[in-house]
Design a protein around this motif. Sequence first.
Motif, PDB file in Angstrom:
ATOM      1  N   SER A  33     -33.745 -28.994  -4.948  1.00  0.00           N
ATOM      2  CA  SER A  33     -33.582 -30.113  -4.023  1.00  0.00           C
ATOM      3  C   SER A  33     -32.425 -29.868  -3.075  1.00  0.00           C
ATOM      4  N   VAL A  34     -32.528 -30.437  -1.881  1.00  0.00           N
ATOM      5  CA  VAL A  34     -31.448 -30.407  -0.897  1.00  0.00           C
ATOM      6  C   VAL A  34     -31.393 -31.772  -0.229  1.00  0.00           C
ATOM      7  N   SER A  35     -30.186 -32.294  -0.042  1.00  0.00           N
ATOM      8  CA  SER A  35     -30.025 -33.632   0.530  1.00  0.00           C
ATOM      9  C   SER A  35     -28.837 -33.668   1.475  1.00  0.00           C
ATOM     10  N   ARG A  36     -28.922 -34.568   2.422  1.00  0.00           N
ATOM     11  CA  ARG A  36     -27.850 -34.789   3.387  1.00  0.00           C
ATOM     12  C   ARG A  36     -27.566 -36.279   3.453  1.00  0.00           C
ATOM     13  N   ILE A  37     -26.300 -36.653   3.295  1.00  0.00           N
ATOM     14  CA  ILE A  37     -25.875 -38.052   3.353  1.00  0.00           C
ATOM     15  C   ILE A  37     -24.805 -38.196   4.420  1.00  0.00           C
ATOM     16  N   SER A  38     -24.934 -39.191   5.288  1.00  0.00           N
ATOM     17  CA  SER A  38     -23.923 -39.470   6.310  1.00  0.00           C
ATOM     18  C   SER A  38     -23.619 -40.959   6.319  1.00  0.00           C
ATOM     19  N   THR A  39     -22.337 -41.303   6.304  1.00  0.00           N
ATOM     20  CA  THR A  39     -21.925 -42.698   6.416  1.00  0.00           C
ATOM     21  C   THR A  39     -21.426 -42.973   7.834  1.00  0.00           C
ATOM     22  N   PHE A  40     -21.491 -44.223   8.212  1.00  0.00           N
ATOM     23  CA  PHE A  40     -20.887 -44.637   9.464  1.00  0.00           C
ATOM     24  C   PHE A  40     -19.373 -44.755   9.260  1.00  0.00           C
ATOM     25  N   GLU A  41     -18.628 -44.758  10.355  1.00  0.00           N
ATOM     26  CA  GLU A  41     -17.173 -44.843  10.265  1.00  0.00           C
ATOM     27  C   GLU A  41     -16.744 -46.190   9.704  1.00  0.00           C
ATOM     28  N   ALA A  42     -15.714 -46.172   8.852  1.00  0.00           N
ATOM     29  CA  ALA A  42     -15.209 -47.399   8.229  1.00  0.00           C
ATOM     30  C   ALA A  42     -13.690 -47.377   8.211  1.00  0.00           C
ATOM     31  N   ASP A  43     -13.082 -48.536   8.408  1.00  0.00           N
ATOM     32  CA  ASP A  43     -11.625 -48.645   8.362  1.00  0.00           C
ATOM     33  C   ASP A  43     -11.125 -48.544   6.927  1.00  0.00           C
ATOM     34  N   VAL A  44      -9.946 -47.940   6.768  1.00  0.00           N
ATOM     35  CA  VAL A  44      -9.294 -47.813   5.470  1.00  0.00           C
ATOM     36  C   VAL A  44      -8.048 -48.678   5.468  1.00  0.00           C
ATOM     37  N   SER A  45      -8.013 -49.691   4.609  1.00  0.00           N
ATOM     38  CA  SER A  45      -6.921 -50.664   4.544  1.00  0.00           C
ATOM     39  C   SER A  45      -6.664 -51.258   5.925  1.00  0.00           C
ATOM     40  N   ASP A  46      -5.415 -51.540   6.247  1.00  0.00           N
ATOM     41  CA  ASP A  46      -5.092 -52.177   7.529  1.00  0.00           C
ATOM     42  C   ASP A  46      -4.033 -51.376   8.279  1.00  0.00           C
ATOM     43  N   GLN A  47      -4.068 -50.040   8.125  1.00  0.00           N
ATOM     44  CA  GLN A  47      -3.037 -49.196   8.716  1.00  0.00           C
ATOM     45  C   GLN A  47      -3.534 -48.413   9.932  1.00  0.00           C
ATOM     46  N   GLY A  48      -4.699 -48.793  10.466  1.00  0.00           N
ATOM     47  CA  GLY A  48      -5.214 -48.102  11.635  1.00  0.00           C
ATOM     48  C   GLY A  48      -5.926 -46.805  11.332  1.00  0.00           C
ATOM     49  N   GLN A  49      -6.171 -46.497  10.070  1.00  0.00           N
ATOM     50  CA  GLN A  49      -6.869 -45.276   9.670  1.00  0.00           C
ATOM     51  C   GLN A  49      -8.334 -45.599   9.414  1.00  0.00           C
ATOM     52  N   SER A  50      -9.228 -44.637   9.712  1.00  0.00           N
ATOM     53  CA  SER A  50     -10.649 -44.808   9.437  1.00  0.00           C
ATOM     54  C   SER A  50     -11.225 -43.486   8.960  1.00  0.00           C
ATOM     55  N   ILE A  51     -12.416 -43.560   8.343  1.00  0.00           N
ATOM     56  CA  ILE A  51     -13.026 -42.387   7.731  1.00  0.00           C
ATOM     57  C   ILE A  51     -14.527 -42.393   7.948  1.00  0.00           C
ATOM     58  N   GLN A  52     -15.073 -41.194   8.106  1.00  0.00           N
ATOM     59  CA  GLN A  52     -16.521 -40.995   8.148  1.00  0.00           C
ATOM     60  C   GLN A  52     -16.843 -39.851   7.205  1.00  0.00           C
ATOM     61  N   ARG A  53     -17.881 -40.025   6.354  1.00  0.00           N
ATOM     62  CA  ARG A  53     -18.172 -39.039   5.310  1.00  0.00           C
ATOM     63  C   ARG A  53     -19.541 -38.400   5.507  1.00  0.00           C
ATOM     64  N   ASP A  54     -19.599 -37.084   5.334  1.00  0.00           N
ATOM     65  CA  ASP A  54     -20.853 -36.328   5.339  1.00  0.00           C
ATOM     66  C   ASP A  54     -20.918 -35.515   4.054  1.00  0.00           C
ATOM     67  N   THR A  55     -22.099 -35.440   3.457  1.00  0.00           N
ATOM     68  CA  THR A  55     -22.253 -34.738   2.182  1.00  0.00           C
ATOM     69  C   THR A  55     -23.540 -33.933   2.172  1.00  0.00           C
ATOM     70  N   TRP A  56     -23.437 -32.670   1.731  1.00  0.00           N
ATOM     71  CA  TRP A  56     -24.601 -31.831   1.425  1.00  0.00           C
ATOM     72  C   TRP A  56     -24.686 -31.683  -0.090  1.00  0.00           C
ATOM     73  N   LEU A  57     -25.890 -31.837  -0.634  1.00  0.00           N
ATOM     74  CA  LEU A  57     -26.082 -31.702  -2.074  1.00  0.00           C
ATOM     75  C   LEU A  57     -27.239 -30.749  -2.348  1.00  0.00           C
ATOM     76  N   LEU A  58     -26.972 -29.741  -3.172  1.00  0.00           N
ATOM     77  CA  LEU A  58     -27.983 -28.762  -3.560  1.00  0.00           C
ATOM     78  C   LEU A  58     -28.137 -28.799  -5.075  1.00  0.00           C
ATOM     79  N   GLY A  59     -29.375 -28.771  -5.560  1.00  0.00           N
ATOM     80  CA  GLY A  59     -29.583 -28.849  -7.001  1.00  0.00           C
ATOM     81  C   GLY A  59     -30.814 -28.094  -7.447  1.00  0.00           C
ATOM     82  N   ALA A  60     -30.816 -27.718  -8.704  1.00  0.00           N
ATOM     83  CA  ALA A  60     -31.972 -27.080  -9.334  1.00  0.00           C
ATOM     84  C   ALA A  60     -32.027 -27.548 -10.777  1.00  0.00           C
ATOM     85  N   LYS A  61     -33.247 -27.762 -11.285  1.00  0.00           N
ATOM     86  CA  LYS A  61     -33.378 -28.230 -12.666  1.00  0.00           C
ATOM     87  C   LYS A  61     -34.712 -27.784 -13.249  1.00  0.00           C
ATOM     88  N   THR A  62     -34.770 -27.814 -14.569  1.00  0.00           N
ATOM     89  CA  THR A  62     -36.002 -27.495 -15.272  1.00  0.00           C
ATOM     90  C   THR A  62     -36.109 -28.382 -16.498  1.00  0.00           C
TER      91      THR A  62
END
Length: 295
Positions: A33-62
């Motif tokens: 499996s392969v997956s891609r996750i992206s979040t929209f930008e979000a503020d962190v606390s009230d200090q003027g900082q913000s974050i946007q997250r991107d993630t790639w996930l690779l997996g194999a199972k049996t």
Amino acid sequence: MNFAKISTAVVVTSLMSAPTLAAGKPYSPFSVSVSRISTFEADVSDQGQSIQRDTWLLGAKTAIPINRQWSIGISVNYDKLNFDWAQDNQMLFANNIQPWGDVDRYGAGVSLVYRPNEQWMFMLAPKLQYAYADGASSSNAQSYGIVGSGMYRFGNGNMLGLGVAYLNDISEVRTVPYLAVNWQISDKLKLSNPFSAGFSGPAGLELSYQFSDSLDMGFGASKRTQRFLVADDEQTIEIDEWVSFLRAGWSVTDSLMLNGYAGYYFNSEMELNSPETVEEIDNQAALALALEYKF
């Protein structure tokens, strides 16, 4: 939160993979499996900082049946988490740590399923994980644990049970109980677990509707946790949040499955373990795409 982990609970997956129960479908013991996750930008606390997250996930199972009572499963995964900060040089957690960039996460697990009869099924699944940010040592980022569950199969084929995950995570021990369910409410409607219980949290719940043999849609929610090392002196970050999601699934072929997700994170917070400090993250939307191939 890991959309790529979306699947039936480990114990149910192992049971349904057995040739005796895979009615009308070819038996596929391996999958990638392969997956891609992206979040929209979000503020962190009230200090003027913000974050946007991107993630790639690779997996194999049996999942391989040993006989009518025993089956074994093996899984491996690699995840790449990218944290894009609005201000890379702005200190976080009361000026105790700088923003981090990429996080590498490696994992492996084994599941052993025992079916003493047609009604009961039990599962034990030890797990190992390494999760660390740039600049931190992988040798200090080890987590391990074990997931156990028991499920009862009713005469109509529906399954219900309880499980618990014992997790010796980086600098913290957690015990996570969860409800294990695979319940066909009607010909089209089903309630099941969208996640595998483990380091990311409990298994969650999803209500899905089967439009046709190849198309289905589901709505679900669960609490999600991510914990990783940010410094070699055992400083860790834990991101704890709830996520709800709407999923659309397409079985392209008997072997190829495509899922698209629209998600919403809420009640999110980040915690630095030493010195213990918490930063809140505003609610945010997310999009994900997951591809799985069985062979």
